[in-house]
Each structure stands twice: as C-alpha cells, then as structure tokens.
Design a protein around this motif. Sequence first.
Motif, short mmCIF file in Angstrom:
data_model
loop_
_atom_site.label_atom_id
_atom_site.label_comp_id
_atom_site.label_asym_id
_atom_site.label_seq_id
_atom_site.Cartn_x
_atom_site.Cartn_y
_atom_site.Cartn_z
N MET A 134 -5.72 8.04 14.69
CA MET A 134 -6.08 6.71 14.23
C MET A 134 -5.14 5.65 14.80
N VAL A 135 -3.85 5.99 14.91
CA VAL A 135 -2.88 5.02 15.43
C VAL A 135 -3.12 4.77 16.92
N VAL A 136 -3.49 5.82 17.65
CA VAL A 136 -3.73 5.64 19.10
C VAL A 136 -5.01 4.83 19.33
N MET A 171 -7.71 3.76 9.68
CA MET A 171 -6.28 3.79 9.95
C MET A 171 -5.48 3.36 8.73
N CYS A 172 -5.93 2.32 8.04
CA CYS A 172 -5.22 1.85 6.85
C CYS A 172 -5.28 2.87 5.71
N TRP A 208 -1.76 -2.89 12.95
CA TRP A 208 -1.32 -1.69 13.67
C TRP A 208 0.20 -1.54 13.62
N VAL A 209 0.92 -2.63 13.83
CA VAL A 209 2.39 -2.57 13.80
C VAL A 209 2.88 -2.17 12.41
N LEU A 210 2.27 -2.71 11.37
CA LEU A 210 2.67 -2.37 10.01
C LEU A 210 2.34 -0.91 9.69
N CYS A 211 1.24 -0.41 10.23
CA CYS A 211 0.93 1.01 10.04
C CYS A 211 1.98 1.89 10.73
#
Length: 701
Positions: free
Chosen positions: A637-639, A609-610, A691-694
């Motif tokens: 990836m985010v989900v 994700m990153c 996750w929030v920062l992504c």
Amino acid sequence: MPAEKDEAKEPRARPRLIIFMASFLVSHSTLFSVVCCIAGLIALLLLPILAKSTYISENALMPGSANPVFSGQDVSEASRLVKDITETQKMGKTTGIEIQRLIIQRMADVGAEVYYHKFQSQSNQFHPFRFFSCDSNSAVTESNSNTSNGLNTVGIIRAPRGDGKEAIVLVTPYNSEYVKLNDALSLGLGFSIFSHLSRVSWLAKDILWLAADSRYGEYSSVSAWLKDYHNPVFFSSENVDANVTHDKDFLNMENKNMLNGRNVDVFKRAGTMAAAMVFKVGEAMERDPRDILTIYAEASNGQMPNLDLINVVHYLAVHRQGFRVNIGKLASLVNSAWLNLVGQILEWLGNLAKNLNPKWNFGISSADYAEGAATVASSMYHQALGVPTGSHGAFRDYQVDAITFSFSSRFYLNNENMQSSFILRGGRLIEGVIRSVNNLLEKFHQSFFLYMMTAPNKFVSVGVYMIGFALLALPLPVVAASLFLNHKATGFTGTEEAKIAFGSWQWLYAAKTVLMIDLWALIASLMPYFISQIPNISPTESTLLWVALSVSILAVLYVILGSPYSHSGNVEWQTLKAFVIASVTIGMGLMSIINFATAQIGALLIVPMCLVVRPLKKHMQGALILRALSLVCNLVMVVIGFPPAALLLMKGFSEGFEGVGIGAVWEVAEFLWVWNSATYLYVFLVHLPCWVLCIHILLHP
C-alpha cells in the motif's frame, strides 16, 4: 426507605438508537472497514452492468424530425475551397495569411459579418498566482515555443427568425503554417455548412463560425477568442503593436482594415452561446467497415457537457448518417485477463439469475463487460486528470455546452468522389445537430451534467457511481473515532465506556505533526515554479532536484518544529493515525465537490493505505502468517500509494509504459499545473502529506 427501594428498582435508561448504532460501528470498526471496502470495489466493478441506455430528455430537441437539405451544391462549395487551399499550399503562400484571407473572403461572399481576431499565445510555464485563473487559460498552449502571434478568422450569420440574443458556435481548427489535406477538408466542411446556413429561413439563433488558427495549439486559439468575446477590451487596432497585428504580413497599405467596405479588425459579437461544436476531419481508418465519428467531451476539472448534446449527435450519426460512434477507452484493459475473468463470472451469474427468474435480465457478455469497463475507466481517468480532451474545454470554462467530434473515413480522401460523399454525410449530421439546438427555448438543463460513459449509447449517472466512493470513504470517520476514543470493550451489551484523552492534551502533538507535514507539502507544491526558472534543465534533473529540495526542507522543519519521534513517549500512533484519517476525509470530501473522479481514484489508493498502516513493531506480534500478511499489505500500500508511483502507473495504463521514467514525474506535474487542474492540488496537498504521515506511522517506535 420505601422510596429509596423504588428508585433502586428503576431500570437504567436505554441509549438512543443513533448512539447505539454509532457505538456498535466504532467497536467493530475493523469488520465494518473490511465489509465497506469490499463492497465499494464491487460497486465500481459493477458499473458497466448498472449503466443505462442514453435517451433524449429535452423533447424540444426533436433530433431527426426534419430531413436535412444539405445538398450537392454545398458539397461543391466545400470542394472548391479545398482545391483553392491545396493550390495555395502548393504555391508556398503560407508564410503570410493567404489561407486566412481566402477564408474571410468566402465568408464575406455569403453575406456574413467577418473579422480577424488577433491573439498572443504564450509558452507553458508554472505560475502560482494564475492557478484557477481564467486569465491563464488563454496562455495555455500545446507547444514549447515562446510567445507567438496567431490569427483567427470569424464569421457571423444573423438569424432571420431570431432576436440576436442567442448563438450557436461552430469551430474548425487547422494549422495555418502547414495545411494538410484533412485540415483543408475540415475548413471545406465548415464553410459549406456556414454557406448553407446563410440561405436557410428556419434559423432562430445566430451562427458563429470560428476558423481557429491552431498552429500553437487548438485550445489556445479558441480560449483566446472566448476570453475576448466575454471580456471586451475597448481599444483601436491602430494602437496595437505591429508584431501583434501582423499588418506587414497580410494587409495592403491601401485597405489594411477594410474588406468590401467593411472593417475586419473590429471585434463583433452575437448573442449568448447556446452550444458549441468543434469538428475536424481526422486520419483515414482503412480497416473499419464504416466511417467513424469520435466524440470528445471531457473539459477542465472533470466538467462534462449536458448529456443531451452527446445523445443528439450519437442518434443522428448512427441512425441517420450511418457513422460508427467511438468514445475513448483504455486499450490496456480491453484484453486484460483479470477483467475478462470478472466479466465471465458476471456473465455466468446473469445467466443463472435469468434461469431462476426470466424477469431478472441484468446479464452482460464478458466482451461487452470488458469494453464497458475500459470505457468507464477512460472516462474516469480523463475526468480525474482535469485536462480538456479538446478545445471544447474552453467553452465549459464559460458554462457553454460543447463537444469535439472527429470524422475519420474508411478510405483515403484523395479521391474527389470519396471526399464528396464524406462531406455530404458530415454536413448533414452537423445540420441536424444545429436544427435540434436551434429548437431549444432555453439552455440545456434537462439531462445529466455528472456522468461517466460506458459506451457511446450507455452512461452511469452520479447517483450510481458515487455509491462506490461513499462505501470506500465511509470507514474513515468510524476508524478515526475508534482510534481516538480508546475503547474498553468487555463484550457488547449495548453500552461501552470510552475514555477521551483530552486531559493531558497529548493530541496536540499529533495535530502539530499533521499541520507541519501539510505546511511542508504546500512548500513542495510551489517549488516547481522556482525550479522551472532554471534554464536548460531536463525533466529528469528537475525531478531529482525537486526531491532533494523537498527532503531538505522537511529536515529543516524537523529541526525547527521538532520531529514527531521526539515526542514518541507522549504521542501514540493511534492518535496520529486518527488525525491523519480525519485530515484525509476532509481533503477527499472537498475534492469530491470540485472533481468527483479525482476523489474516486484517490479513495482507491488512499483509503486502504490509511486503514492498513500500522507501526512495523506491531507486525512482530501474533501468528507468523498474520504478521507476514500484515507486513506485505503495509509495504504494498505504501509503494502504490506513493504519489509519483501512482501518477506513473496511471500514465502507463492510459498511454503505455514506453515513455515512463523519472522525468515523467516532472512532465505530469507540469502538465497538470499549466492546465490549472485541481488534481495537482489534490495530489500535493492531500495525497502526498497522507503518504508521508503513513510513513511516520509505519516507522513509529
């Protein structure tokens, strides 16, 4: 003039090799990341093939060197106790402490030192000031009842050849309120071994038998006893409240503290615990051709007992008593189509390599591969969960090697002949393990403490399974450096120009955003404590309230500290992503020290994700296929990387998706919190802010 010409002809100094390699990796960070991630996934898939057969590292253990002398006489004693317990149960004498009185009388009859251990069991609840505290372990229960009282029964046999400095602990959990047949058989097996050991002459370590009152949870009773064993409290039992001591229930006024002239309220101790075994009789398994011994070894925060202890039990159970040994595995993976396909490919490659060179014998059948993968996945999952799989986990909190093993017969044990045969083999197995531990002159230390099981007789050591994590985490610092340095590559010639954007201090905005989200994650992680104080609230309502409050607090922080999008003209998404990756790298590195399995699973979710995430506006550039592929990868990836989604997926794969819902998020979070699992901190202080920062990067204008 000549001197100036000589200086002009001098060759430029070549960069050092390490600088050259670092510059090369940073300039090719995308290719390097793809190669490392693929290699890391392959390394994890190869774990069942790389597993080694178990072996005894400590020669002094000598399992099976002496023939067991546990005999039919000992089995008869067990049968008599089982019969007495069953009759007591039929007469309805379970409201007081009739069972405990019966057990302690039998202990005293064989010449053991005996006493009652009274403890309080508390209900599950969030408590932020007890996290990682040993005091909270004794408060952990497996029921939702209010504070209640329990009563353990303890007997001590002093070793005739020992000096009282070491002891071996035997634990038999049972439900004192309603003793089933398997509980009665567990107590009968425990007493028969205890009675047998009181007559042997080879003991060099004291024997402690704890008949643990597990009506409020197996872990709670053992943990409370261990706490009092290692942290003595000096007070008289006469000063304890009557509701705690149960004096009204189980002791007559004439001899309320005495048994055969001995005080049974005085807490007695033996030496330092060398090892502990928790054993119980489980339900019958009719369809299996052999009796089954199931081993549970995982303790809190991924701790494992020394592998030698498991190896001794496995060796004696299989090669001496004919049990079939089981360890946990994820049943959903055994019949997985894609896993069997991977197994078939690896089996074909192994056969091909063997044909090329007979010495290359690393093949494995597809069925064995699926079994090994499901087993190592179960081992990794339970270690990552950070919750003990049995009451043996309470011993690991005091650095005592301990395991739980459950006996399951292939026949129903209502028949007395079946009971006798079963108890005889179980008693001889436990006697053999005690003999091996009795031979030790020091604590377990020769074998592994960091390992994962792929089969009852195969394991993967930390030196092997850490390769996958290292390959997954390696691209993070390289990509962060590449994003932060803003390379200007004109073709690789061994040197590159890098411009560090420190002049305008623009990076402070990115750092402030990361710190603000970390602060919000800390607040969100403490919020369940306050939500749990609300009476009569369901798990689903708690989850929805938790989400609503978290979103509201994040909005308030945006108003107070400023939204990251308000500085969109100054903060570039590359700089923000570099800080996110740096923060995640530090968090995963720290977690790998506390619980490596959690960091391993976290790397599988966070690292892709990153590396993949980028603003949506960037997906509008380039070829249509590449844009669609990039957009789909980011969204997937985010989900999957959403912490509640990841927790529910893990819970579903391990326990089934039947009970998975919104309320399950709260139940899992509460489960991790009350058991003091470091995974809770990792999920809400590393994974959630990442996750929030992504999402911030994805929505960057």
